[in-house]
Design a protein around this motif. Structure first.
Motif, PDB file in Angstrom:
ATOM      1  N   SER A 298      -6.996 101.690  91.646  1.00  0.00           N
ATOM      2  CA  SER A 298      -5.549 102.140  91.431  1.00  0.00           C
ATOM      3  C   SER A 298      -5.014 102.707  92.787  1.00  0.00           C
ATOM      4  O   SER A 298      -5.998 102.907  94.305  1.00  0.00           O
ATOM      5  CB  SER A 298      -5.535 103.333  90.531  1.00  0.00           C
ATOM      6  OG  SER A 298      -6.404 104.830  90.986  1.00  0.00           O
TER       7      SER A 298
ATOM      8  N   LEU B  44       5.404 108.238  85.226  1.00  0.00           N
ATOM      9  CA  LEU B  44       4.600 107.691  85.118  1.00  0.00           C
ATOM     10  C   LEU B  44       5.244 106.793  83.981  1.00  0.00           C
ATOM     11  O   LEU B  44       5.030 106.856  82.992  1.00  0.00           O
ATOM     12  CB  LEU B  44       3.685 107.418  85.277  1.00  0.00           C
ATOM     13  CG  LEU B  44       2.066 108.277  84.158  1.00  0.00           C
ATOM     14  CD1 LEU B  44       1.660 107.107  83.596  1.00  0.00           C
ATOM     15  CD2 LEU B  44       1.266 109.155  85.217  1.00  0.00           C
TER      16      LEU B  44
ATOM     17  N   ASN C 245       3.834 101.715  86.722  1.00  0.00           N
ATOM     18  CA  ASN C 245       2.838 102.492  87.859  1.00  0.00           C
ATOM     19  C   ASN C 245       1.883 101.317  87.678  1.00  0.00           C
ATOM     20  O   ASN C 245       0.648 101.305  88.432  1.00  0.00           O
ATOM     21  CB  ASN C 245       2.740 103.824  87.670  1.00  0.00           C
ATOM     22  CG  ASN C 245       4.338 104.265  87.952  1.00  0.00           C
ATOM     23  OD1 ASN C 245       4.919 104.508  87.369  1.00  0.00           O
ATOM     24  ND2 ASN C 245       4.666 104.277  89.330  1.00  0.00           N
ATOM     25  N   TYR C 246       1.026 101.842  85.968  1.00  0.00           N
ATOM     26  CA  TYR C 246      -0.059 101.231  85.840  1.00  0.00           C
ATOM     27  C   TYR C 246      -0.374 100.186  84.904  1.00  0.00           C
ATOM     28  O   TYR C 246       0.657  99.978  84.356  1.00  0.00           O
ATOM     29  CB  TYR C 246      -1.301 101.633  85.578  1.00  0.00           C
ATOM     30  CG  TYR C 246      -1.374 103.666  86.745  1.00  0.00           C
ATOM     31  CD1 TYR C 246      -2.225 103.081  87.391  1.00  0.00           C
ATOM     32  CD2 TYR C 246      -0.591 104.108  86.533  1.00  0.00           C
ATOM     33  CE1 TYR C 246      -2.386 104.032  88.855  1.00  0.00           C
ATOM     34  CE2 TYR C 246      -0.817 105.860  87.951  1.00  0.00           C
ATOM     35  CZ  TYR C 246      -1.059 105.475  88.867  1.00  0.00           C
ATOM     36  OH  TYR C 246      -1.456 106.693  89.507  1.00  0.00           O
TER      37      TYR C 246
END
Length: 343
Positions: free
Chosen positions: A47, A57, A141-142
């Motif tokens: 990350s 997020l 974001n992820y």
């Protein structure tokens, strides 16, 4: 135009993205007890920075059609969800996106539009994140990618789930009749995979996926489930890949637990279209803008007028209405390439 034979005969392969939600919400609470010896259970990428659990997020959830054999490096992402978590409003929203959405493959060398579920096949999680981000003008974001192998195992690990089926569902030699049932892993997998019998098609399947997800979360909220943490962690092995670090998962589960008390689910709904011999879902410019606004607001961002390849194509297809005229033209824009890797 007729539906292509290859599309009709292609098996319905869908991986429900329940595993990462479990990881974010509850597994962190469990693995805290086990310390670092369980870090190898979940394969995580690097990350970019440690999560700030005080800020909103987004996580892109991808369920890939690689079957239950533990492979998650190839295949189309036939489940696509964006989860937005806002610690300030204590609200979590799960937004399901049609896998057949016409979208630009962001990061491809040529300007390439095709089904959104092909982005993962072409460029992995990086392209999938970029394509969804560009489609709605929202930061992703992820990511988390999971496959078919996880659902059956995780449902069994929590002792099964209770759902109320709105209809009779039959798939892969398993039948779940209309009404309230307690499902084991095999039954839950079949319940979430069926698509063609549902009059709502893929949209109906998305609702059943979310229903099972909520049922698992209900079981995980029961402290009795924590005694099963070894089995829960084992169910994740080989079925999950994410760029959330081990510490991030623990942090989210620990600090953002309150956000999970207010979980909302929504669907992005498109209109049918034919491009060459394949069926697609077209998101109108109004739908694209509304989705962008909702996601950005959930992330604490100001709204912006959307302008991308999809809005340009919509403006070009003035006669297409998704009802009487299903023909949609992807040609004519500068440097655009149309391919179809999803048959």
């Amino acid at each position: 135009m007729r539906h292509s034979a290859s599309s009709k005969l292609r098996p319905v392969l869908i991986a429900v993205s329940i595993i990462i939600v479990i990881a974010v919400i509850a597994i962190g609470l469990i693995i805290r007890q086990a310390q670092a010896r369980y870090q190898s259970t979940i394969y995580t990428g690097n990350s970019s920075a440690k999560i700030d659990t005080t800020k909103p997020l987004s996580i892109l959830l991808l369920g890939v059609d690689t079957g239950a054999d533990g492979r998650i490096d190839k295949g189309n992402s036939d489940t696509i969800m964006v989860v937005t978590i806002n610690p300030q409003t204590k609200k979590t929203v799960i937004t399901s996106i049609p896998r057949d959405t016409l979208a630009e493959m962001a990061g491809d060398q040529d300007t390439n539009v095709q089904k959104l579920n092909a982005a993962y096949n072409i460029g992995g999680s990086k392209m999938a994140k970029a394509s969804v981000s560009k489609l709605f003008n929202v930061p992703i974001n992820y990511y988390a990618t999971i496959n078919m192998g996880g659902l059956k195992q995780i449902v069994n690990a929590v002792g099964g789930v209770t759902i109320t089926s709105p209809m009779n569902v039959s798939f892969d030699h398993v039948t779940v009749t209309k009404g309230r049932h307690h499902l084991n892993g095999t039954q839950a997998l079949a319940y979430t995979r069926m698509r063609y019998q549902d009059p709502r098609g893929d949209y109906g399947r998305q609702l059943r996926q979310q229903q099972v997800m909520r049922a698992v979360l209900t079981k995980l909220a029961d402290t009795k489930t924590y005694s099963r943490y070894n089995q829960l962690l084992s169910s994740l092995k080989g079925n999950l890949q994410t760029d959330l670090s081990f510490d991030d998962l623990v942090g989210l589960a620990t600090h953002d637990h309150a956000n999970m008390k207010h979980i909302h689910s929504t669907q992005v709904v498109g209109l049918p279209a034919w491009i060459n011999t394949s069926s697609y879902q077209i998101l109108s410019t109004k739908t694209l803008q509304q989705t962008s606004d909702h996601l950005r607001t959930q992330l604490g961002l100001s709204t912006e007028t959307l302008s991308n390849m999809e809005t340009k194509l919509n403006a070009k297809n003035t006669s297409y209405d998704g009802k009487t005229n299903l023909n949609y033209d992807t040609q004519g824009l500068d440097k655009i390439t149309y391919t179809d890797n999803t048959k």
